[in-house]
Design a protein around this motif. Structure first.
Motif, short mmCIF file in Angstrom:
data_model
loop_
_atom_site.label_atom_id
_atom_site.label_comp_id
_atom_site.label_asym_id
_atom_site.label_seq_id
_atom_site.Cartn_x
_atom_site.Cartn_y
_atom_site.Cartn_z
N TYR A 1 3.02 1.77 -3.64
CA TYR A 1 1.95 0.80 -3.34
C TYR A 1 1.25 0.39 -4.65
O TYR A 1 0.81 1.25 -5.41
CB TYR A 1 0.95 1.47 -2.40
CG TYR A 1 -0.07 0.58 -1.73
CD1 TYR A 1 0.01 0.31 -0.37
CD2 TYR A 1 -1.13 0.04 -2.45
CE1 TYR A 1 -0.95 -0.48 0.26
CE2 TYR A 1 -2.08 -0.74 -1.82
CZ TYR A 1 -1.99 -1.00 -0.47
OH TYR A 1 -2.94 -1.78 0.16
N THR B 1 -0.26 4.34 -5.04
CA THR B 1 0.59 5.02 -4.06
C THR B 1 -0.10 6.25 -3.49
O THR B 1 -0.04 6.51 -2.27
CB THR B 1 1.93 5.40 -4.69
OG1 THR B 1 2.57 4.21 -5.19
CG2 THR B 1 2.85 6.07 -3.68
N ALA C 1 -2.84 5.16 -0.93
CA ALA C 1 -2.28 4.66 0.32
C ALA C 1 -1.55 5.75 1.09
O ALA C 1 -1.58 5.79 2.33
CB ALA C 1 -1.31 3.51 0.03
N VAL D 1 4.97 -2.05 -1.59
CA VAL D 1 3.90 -2.93 -1.11
C VAL D 1 3.10 -3.42 -2.31
O VAL D 1 2.71 -2.63 -3.17
CB VAL D 1 2.98 -2.21 -0.12
CG1 VAL D 1 1.82 -3.10 0.29
CG2 VAL D 1 3.76 -1.79 1.11
N GLU E 1 -0.36 -5.52 -3.28
CA GLU E 1 -1.65 -5.95 -2.72
C GLU E 1 -2.33 -6.91 -3.70
O GLU E 1 -2.41 -6.64 -4.90
CB GLU E 1 -2.54 -4.74 -2.47
CG GLU E 1 -3.96 -5.08 -2.03
CD GLU E 1 -4.89 -3.89 -2.15
OE1 GLU E 1 -5.79 -3.92 -3.01
OE2 GLU E 1 -4.71 -2.92 -1.38
N TYR F 1 -0.92 -9.02 1.39
CA TYR F 1 0.04 -7.93 1.18
C TYR F 1 1.46 -8.49 1.26
O TYR F 1 1.77 -9.29 2.15
CB TYR F 1 -0.14 -6.84 2.23
CG TYR F 1 -1.53 -6.27 2.26
CD1 TYR F 1 -1.88 -5.19 1.45
CD2 TYR F 1 -2.52 -6.82 3.08
CE1 TYR F 1 -3.17 -4.68 1.46
CE2 TYR F 1 -3.80 -6.30 3.10
CZ TYR F 1 -4.12 -5.24 2.29
OH TYR F 1 -5.41 -4.74 2.30
N ALA G 1 5.36 -6.91 1.38
CA ALA G 1 6.18 -5.70 1.48
C ALA G 1 7.63 -6.05 1.16
O ALA G 1 8.17 -7.05 1.66
CB ALA G 1 6.07 -5.11 2.89
N TYR H 1 -6.62 0.55 4.32
CA TYR H 1 -5.30 1.19 4.22
C TYR H 1 -4.73 1.56 5.58
O TYR H 1 -3.51 1.45 5.81
CB TYR H 1 -5.40 2.43 3.33
CG TYR H 1 -5.64 2.12 1.88
CD1 TYR H 1 -4.63 1.60 1.08
CD2 TYR H 1 -6.90 2.34 1.30
CE1 TYR H 1 -4.86 1.31 -0.25
CE2 TYR H 1 -7.12 2.04 -0.03
CZ TYR H 1 -6.11 1.54 -0.81
OH TYR H 1 -6.33 1.24 -2.13
#
Length: 211
Positions: free
Chosen positions: A87, A99, A102, A120, A122, A156, A158, A198
């Protein structure tokens, strides 16, 4: 007469010696040879460090970056999950690894061992809208502080970590999270920005993390 001749010869000899000395003392210095070698080239600047992940530079871009710090650390998603999540937050300060933060919101029993399979990215965008307050910050000899919380819109993206294929993109509002202390300038508190939700992000990502 003979004495005068001897004196004359001595004078001539003396003059010759002086002349010889004068001639030898006027020797020209040998010229210095000019260097013909070219100057050395300036040193090459060091190559810039790659970003920690392949996240695009902005929420509106679909162009993933290469190379990145994830090179060699990914693997294809297996038929059954859970899949390891990485993340990253991309803002005006660059790209940062979140990371661990999250990962605290992943379901119980979800493993974060092994190679990265889902990435991911953000992207926060402040709206400066007042969305609430954080109250009760004590001050010595003064009434407690209430601090405004301003909105942030989070986008976001992914990705499948191995193929860099976009799996999902979505937008969520930030959530009010009150820190343990606040910063003040001239006794005026700085507004608190809404944080990434989150729990809501992981809930949205569960189909990609389990399949």
């Amino acid at each position: 007469m003979r004495r005068r001749l001897v004196l004359t010869l001595l004078a001539v000899v003396a003059a010759g010696v002086v002349a010889a000395v004068v001639v030898t003392s006027r020797e020209e210095p040998s010229p210095v040879a000019e260097s013909t070698a070219p100057p050395p080239p300036p040193p090459s600047p060091p190559a810039p460090e790659p970003p920690v992940a392949f996240c695009p530079e902005s929420a509106g871009s679909d162009r993933v970056r290469s190379p990145s710090g994830l090179d060699g650390k990914t693997e294809p998603r297996t038929p059954s999950g859970p899949h390891r999540l990485a993340y990253f937050v991309v803002d005006d300060k660059g790209m940062s690894d979140f990371t661990a933060t999250a990962g605290q919101h992943l379901p119980m029993g979800t493993s974060q061992e092994g190679a990265v399979q889902v990435v991911v990215c953000e992207y926060p965008k402040p709206t400066n809208e007042r969305v609430g307050t954080c109250d009760g910050y004590e001050r010595q000899g003064k009434p407690p502080l209430s601090v405004a919380v301003t909105g942030v819109q989070y986008t976001y993206k992914a990705y499948d970590a191995d193929s860099k294929r976009l799996l999902d993109t979505f937008v969520l509002p930030g959530t009010r999270v009150c820190p343990g202390s606040v910063t003040t300038f001239d006794d005026v508190p700085r507004a608190i920005e809404a944080r990434s939700d989150y729990a809501a992000v992981i809930d949205r990502l569960l189909p990609h993390l389990r399949m």
